[in-house]
Design an enzyme around this catalytic site. Structure first.
Site, mmCIF file in Angstrom:
data_model
loop_
_atom_site.group_PDB
_atom_site.id
_atom_site.type_symbol
_atom_site.label_atom_id
_atom_site.label_comp_id
_atom_site.label_asym_id
_atom_site.label_seq_id
_atom_site.Cartn_x
_atom_site.Cartn_y
_atom_site.Cartn_z
ATOM 1 N N ASP A 191 -10.854 -5.015 -6.004
ATOM 2 C CA ASP A 191 -11.105 -4.166 -7.161
ATOM 3 C C ASP A 191 -11.405 -5.100 -8.324
ATOM 4 O O ASP A 191 -10.560 -5.907 -8.707
ATOM 5 C CB ASP A 191 -9.869 -3.307 -7.488
ATOM 6 C CG ASP A 191 -9.565 -2.307 -6.373
ATOM 7 O OD1 ASP A 191 -10.486 -1.994 -5.592
ATOM 8 O OD2 ASP A 191 -8.409 -1.858 -6.293
ATOM 9 N N VAL A 228 -6.055 7.261 -2.976
ATOM 10 C CA VAL A 228 -5.401 6.117 -2.342
ATOM 11 C C VAL A 228 -5.243 6.370 -0.839
ATOM 12 O O VAL A 228 -5.006 7.492 -0.410
ATOM 13 C CB VAL A 228 -4.030 5.827 -3.019
ATOM 14 C CG1 VAL A 228 -3.064 6.972 -2.868
ATOM 15 C CG2 VAL A 228 -3.417 4.540 -2.504
ATOM 16 N N HIS A 251 -7.949 -2.633 1.596
ATOM 17 C CA HIS A 251 -7.286 -3.769 0.947
ATOM 18 C C HIS A 251 -6.419 -4.560 1.930
ATOM 19 O O HIS A 251 -6.162 -5.734 1.731
ATOM 20 C CB HIS A 251 -6.460 -3.296 -0.255
ATOM 21 C CG HIS A 251 -7.310 -2.945 -1.435
ATOM 22 N ND1 HIS A 251 -7.789 -3.893 -2.310
ATOM 23 C CD2 HIS A 251 -7.813 -1.756 -1.855
ATOM 24 C CE1 HIS A 251 -8.529 -3.290 -3.247
ATOM 25 N NE2 HIS A 251 -8.559 -1.991 -2.985
ATOM 26 N N HIS A 255 -14.530 -0.983 -6.711
ATOM 27 C CA HIS A 255 -14.097 -1.422 -5.378
ATOM 28 C C HIS A 255 -15.275 -1.979 -4.573
ATOM 29 O O HIS A 255 -16.188 -1.250 -4.199
ATOM 30 C CB HIS A 255 -13.445 -0.246 -4.634
ATOM 31 C CG HIS A 255 -12.931 -0.597 -3.271
ATOM 32 N ND1 HIS A 255 -11.595 -0.635 -2.965
ATOM 33 C CD2 HIS A 255 -13.573 -0.944 -2.127
ATOM 34 C CE1 HIS A 255 -11.444 -0.985 -1.683
ATOM 35 N NE2 HIS A 255 -12.639 -1.165 -1.161
ATOM 36 N N SER A 282 -6.093 1.337 4.638
ATOM 37 C CA SER A 282 -6.723 0.836 3.415
ATOM 38 C C SER A 282 -7.542 -0.421 3.663
ATOM 39 O O SER A 282 -7.119 -1.325 4.376
ATOM 40 C CB SER A 282 -5.652 0.523 2.373
ATOM 41 O OG SER A 282 -6.225 -0.244 1.327
ATOM 42 N N GLU A 342 -15.518 5.010 -7.017
ATOM 43 C CA GLU A 342 -14.744 3.821 -7.399
ATOM 44 C C GLU A 342 -15.700 2.672 -7.702
ATOM 45 O O GLU A 342 -15.964 1.837 -6.859
ATOM 46 C CB GLU A 342 -13.802 3.392 -6.262
ATOM 47 C CG GLU A 342 -12.657 4.351 -6.012
ATOM 48 C CD GLU A 342 -11.597 3.779 -5.068
ATOM 49 O OE1 GLU A 342 -11.598 2.549 -4.835
ATOM 50 O OE2 GLU A 342 -10.792 4.565 -4.575
ATOM 51 N N GLN A 393 0.830 -1.196 0.000
ATOM 52 C CA GLN A 393 0.000 0.000 0.000
ATOM 53 C C GLN A 393 0.874 1.260 0.000
ATOM 54 O O GLN A 393 0.580 2.235 -0.663
ATOM 55 C CB GLN A 393 -0.930 -0.010 1.224
ATOM 56 C CG GLN A 393 -1.976 1.081 1.225
ATOM 57 C CD GLN A 393 -3.028 0.888 0.141
ATOM 58 O OE1 GLN A 393 -3.249 -0.215 -0.333
ATOM 59 N NE2 GLN A 393 -3.643 1.981 -0.277
#
Ligand SMILES: [Zn+2]
Length: 399
Positions: A311, A296, A304, A363, A302, A360, A276
């Site tokens: 994504d 970001v 993620h 996502h 994050s 997004e 990241q």
């Protein structure tokens, strides 16, 4: 003969008496040892008389903990003090992250400056123990400074996300405790409300965890049960792992989409905080900081990193037939059905002021079917869901 006979008889009798006396004394000693075994064990470990007397007042389980230590805990600094609860509180705090010396300092400071005050303001021993276990000296000082009684604070401190420094404001709002906590302590759940506060999420495993700018997990956190997602990958994607529960849900979604001749693929799923950081630094090199921070998240902030987000892309985008995922049939289908598999469209176009992230369409975040369905049906974001339901996991102010 008689002269010899009687003394011998007496002799025998005397020997019996001696033997019996010895046995009796041994029995008494054995009994004493038996009755005082705990006391003896404690003294072998090095506890002095006063310490032993106190430890013997503890209940069985607490006492067992002391007996399990190899040596006596060094209480020498407390010898001159009269309050025995020091010892107990040492035990209480030994399962926290504090080091021995910090625990001793903490307890010393507490008894020197705060104990009497808490007792005088209606705090019971059990409640004091809980406060000591949970809060810093600074937070205890705050309670005293603002003369907050147990009765006043009790409804708030049991709610996840309660922040001691905000207690006077909670009380002023006269709102329901959870509502007050959300309003006063977490206005920046809604990204357009800025504060400089950063919150720490200590249970990153929680499936509904709200992680975003300002709400951070440890950068060391790596989800358990990361597995490779068994659906196609975009050609240059190296991040195709997710937590097992999320991966299975995504695979089911992929299969059902396939039946409708829709071809989903993974562009990026789990990313470590390190990965990241690389992306974060790249974005800041390309864009100005305002644009970059909308595109970001910094490492530790994050979705993620949780292994719960993906994504998505489609074969048509990979084949360059369609420029972006948001224009595909796959997106159209996923945006209507993802919740049936436990996923939400995390950053919708009309909610950027709330999420703080630009639109997004690719996502998706796994939160489980029940929560995803509620979020989908109400047309809300994870932020608004959290505001309505409160935190279902511990949240603390990062010092
Ligand atoms: Zn993403």
């Amino acid at each position: 003969m008689n002269l010899h006979y009687y003394p011998r008889e007496n002799d025998k009798k005397e020997r019996w008496i001696t033997l019996l006396s010895i046995l009796l004394i041994l029995a008494v000693i054995a009994m004493l040892i038996f009755l005082n075994w705990t006391r003896i064990q404690l003294s072998i470990k090095g506890y002095n008389k006063e310490e032993r007397a106190f430890l013997l007042t503890l209940d069985k389980e607490e006492l067992a903990d002391y007996l399990n230590y190899d040596n006596a805990i060094d209480f020498s600094r407390w010898d001159s003090l009269e309050n025995n609860r020091h010892y107990y509180n040492y035990e209480l705090l030994s399962d926290t992250e504090l080091k021995d010396k910090e625990i001793v300092d903490y307890i010393d400071t507490y008894y020197e400056n705060y104990h009497e005050w808490f007792v005088a303001h209606g705090y019971q021993p059990k409640q004091i123990q809980m406060l000591l276990h949970r809060y810093t000296i600074k937070e205890l000082a705050f309670l005293k400074e603002h003369t907050l009684t147990w009765k006043q604070i009790a409804p708030y401190i049991e709610i996840n996300g309660c922040i001691i420094q905000d207690l006077p404001q909670y009380l002023q709002t006269k709102k329901e405790p959870q509502e007050a906590i959300m309003e006063i302590s977490y206005p920046n759940i809604i990204s357009q409300n800025k504060t400089s506060r950063i919150y720490y999420l200590e249970n990153p495993e929680h499936p509904v965890l709200l992680i975003k700018n300002g709400f951070q997990v440890s950068t060391d956190y790596v989800p358990k049960n990361l597995v490779e997602v068994a659906i196609p990958n975009a050609p240059d994607n190296t991040n195709n792992k997710m937590r097992k529960d999320a991966a299975e849900a995504l695979e089911n979604m992929y299969q059902d989409a396939l039946k409708k001749d829709l071809h989903l693929a993974v562009n990026s799923a789990y990313r470590s905080a390190k990965e990241q950081k690389i992306i974060y630094d790249q974005m800041f090199a390309i864009y100005d900081s305002v644009t970059a921070s909308g595109l970001v998240s910094p490492p530790g902030f994050s979705e993620h990193q949780l292994g719960l987000s993906v994504d998505l892309t489609s074969q048509s985008v990979i084949d360059e037939e369609i420029p972006v995922f948001g224009y595909t049939k796959e997106y159209e289908w996923v945006s209507k059905h993802a919740h049936e598999y436990g996923f939400i469209l995390r950053y919708p176009l009309n909610k950027t002021h709330i999420t703080g992230a630009s639109n997004e369409p690719w996502h998706f975040r796994f939160v489980g079917v029940e929560v995803a369905t509620e979020i989908y049906e109400k047309g809300i974001t994870l932020e608004e869901y959290t505001q309505q339901h409160g935190f279902d996991y511990p949240v603390s102010l990062k010092s």
